[in-house]
Each structure stands twice: as C-alpha cells, then as structure tokens.
Design an enzyme around this catalytic site. Structure first.
Site, PDB file in Angstrom:
ATOM      1  N   CYS A 116       0.826  -1.205   0.000  1.00  0.00           N
ATOM      2  CA  CYS A 116       0.000   0.000   0.000  1.00  0.00           C
ATOM      3  C   CYS A 116       0.871   1.270   0.000  1.00  0.00           C
ATOM      4  O   CYS A 116       1.486   1.584  -0.996  1.00  0.00           O
ATOM      5  CB  CYS A 116      -0.993  -0.026   1.153  1.00  0.00           C
ATOM      6  SG  CYS A 116      -2.378   1.114   0.913  1.00  0.00           S
ATOM      7  N   HIS A 211      -3.701  -4.678   0.790  1.00  0.00           N
ATOM      8  CA  HIS A 211      -3.230  -5.106   2.109  1.00  0.00           C
ATOM      9  C   HIS A 211      -3.353  -6.629   2.222  1.00  0.00           C
ATOM     10  O   HIS A 211      -4.373  -7.136   2.699  1.00  0.00           O
ATOM     11  CB  HIS A 211      -4.042  -4.435   3.219  1.00  0.00           C
ATOM     12  CG  HIS A 211      -3.707  -3.004   3.436  1.00  0.00           C
ATOM     13  ND1 HIS A 211      -2.758  -2.585   4.343  1.00  0.00           N
ATOM     14  CD2 HIS A 211      -4.181  -1.884   2.831  1.00  0.00           C
ATOM     15  CE1 HIS A 211      -2.661  -1.270   4.307  1.00  0.00           C
ATOM     16  NE2 HIS A 211      -3.515  -0.819   3.395  1.00  0.00           N
ATOM     17  N   GLU A 213      -2.166  -8.586   4.321  1.00  0.00           N
ATOM     18  CA  GLU A 213      -2.292  -9.041   5.708  1.00  0.00           C
ATOM     19  C   GLU A 213      -3.751  -9.161   6.149  1.00  0.00           C
ATOM     20  O   GLU A 213      -4.052  -9.898   7.091  1.00  0.00           O
ATOM     21  CB  GLU A 213      -1.534  -8.112   6.664  1.00  0.00           C
ATOM     22  CG  GLU A 213      -2.125  -6.733   6.873  1.00  0.00           C
ATOM     23  CD  GLU A 213      -1.692  -5.701   5.856  1.00  0.00           C
ATOM     24  OE1 GLU A 213      -1.876  -4.493   6.132  1.00  0.00           O
ATOM     25  OE2 GLU A 213      -1.179  -6.090   4.782  1.00  0.00           O
TER      26      GLU A 213
END
Length: 234
Positions: A116, A211, A213
C-alpha cells in the site's frame, strides 16, 4: 536433538500513531495482522524506529524488509505544488525514513515487499508521482475487496501462484507516473496499478497496492506473498 533454523529477520518500519489507548501516549506501531502474517510465514518481524541516521548500516543486520501501509506521503516529495484536501497523516520524518529504506534496500538487493503506502513510497523514491486523490468516495478503494489481474511471468505471479487475486484495499491515492525502471504487474478493473516490480532489480522485490495481511489467514495467495519474502530472506 536438532534446533530449528533461525527465522530470518524482517525489518518493518514503524508507523507513528498520535494516540494508543493501551499505552496512554503517542506511539510507534505496526498492524498486528501484518506482524502475524510475517510470523506465520516463518519470519521474525522486527519494528524499526524511524530515524534518519545510518539507514544503510541499520538495515545491514536484517535479512529482508517489509514497507507497510500508513498515511500519505507529502505531495512535495513527488514535485506537486499543491495539496489535495484528502491528504492525511503526513509526517516529514516518516517520509524521509521510508524513502531512504526503499532506496537502500533496492540498492543493496535486500529482499523487499512493499504494501500500500510502501508501494507508493518505492514509486516516489524512484522518481515517480502519485495521483493525490482518486476522485472521492465513489472511486476510492477503501473498505473494498476486489479482483486484481496479475501479469504472467512476474514475481508477483510466482509468489501468489495466481493470475487473479482478491485484493483487500484501503487507499484513496494511486500511482500516476511510474518511477524509473518500474513495471506494472497487476491492475484493478478500473485500471488502477495494483502491483509493481523493478526491471533488473538486484534482489527479490515486489509491491502491491492492497493489504495482503487483511486476508492472509484465510487466503493462500495472500499468505504466499509473505512466504515468498521470507524464502528470499533465508
């Protein structure tokens, strides 16, 4: 009895936070989901204090780098003379440190995954520019999971094992002019660059605008992106 191999050390520049309830003061933080994704992939995540001194020497002890998400880069960093009203959480020291980390990692060949803001940092570090705002709530990629098309033959495709991925996004800016040597490796349906790689990079490097994660605990393609960084760092 044999001991397990040491986990490679993955440096993750910390993010300044104005308030943190558990600590009672302003803090330096990293998202728990990001830390856990690196750990789950076999790495040892280490938060790195943003201080603009001896960045190259500080990185030398690490096996890899993860440039995480965060607030916006100051527009003057990429030559803009105005600032859009939507630009937020700009911090001069954070910008200086992140840009130095990106350059030093690429120059040394240290394995680097940029996420990002991290992808935008790399683009700006290499002379590229950003679109300060994608057009407001109807066009920005916030609180959005959408498909991205991944270019075949790229490190991103090799890492994720996919030509299409479901990307969890949270950004209102995007890459405009590409930095020197960078190539787009993934795009959203609206044309937004969602992945970047560097032609002739000295070490393993890939960047994503989303993202990973957020969904790495349940999406193998996202987990494998962290695993690829850890493999390169071994």
């Amino acid at each position: 009895m044999t001991s397990s191999p040491a986990r490679p050390l993955i440096a993750i520049p910390a993010r300044f936070a104005a308030t943190t309830s558990a600590l009672r003061h302003a803090a330096e933080v990293n998202a728990r989901a990001l830390i856990e994704s690196v750990w789950r992939a076999g790495g040892e995540p280490v938060s790195l204090h943003p201080a603009d001194t001896d960045v190259e020497a500080r990185l030398a002890r690490f096996d890899g780098v993860l440039l995480p998400g965060g607030g916006d880069l100051a527009p003057h960093r990429y030559g803009a003379t105005d600032t859009h009203d939507s630009v937020y959480d700009v911090d001069d020291l954070q910008d200086t440190f992140d840009l130095q980390v990106a350059l030093r990692a690429l120059e040394s060949g240290l394995p680097l995954l940029a996420v990002c803001r991290g992808m935008q940092v790399v683009n700006v570090a290499l002379g590229g520019t950003l679109e300060q705002d994608m057009g407001g709530p109807q066009r920005e990629h916030r609180h959005l999971v959408h498909p991205v098309a991944i270019r075949r033959g790229t490190l991103l495709e090799q890492a994720t094992g996919a030509e299409k991925a479901e990307a969890s996004c949270y950004h209102h800016q995007r890459v405009d002019r590409l930095g020197e040597g960078l190539e787009v490796t993934a795009r959203a349906a609206d044309g937004t660059p969602e992945g970047l790689e560097l032609a002739g990079a000295r070490g393993w490097f890939t960047a994503v605008q989303w993202h990973p994660e957020d969904t790495a605990h349940e999406d193998a393609a996202q987990h494998d992106l962290f695993a690829a960084l850890v493999r390169a760092a071994r």
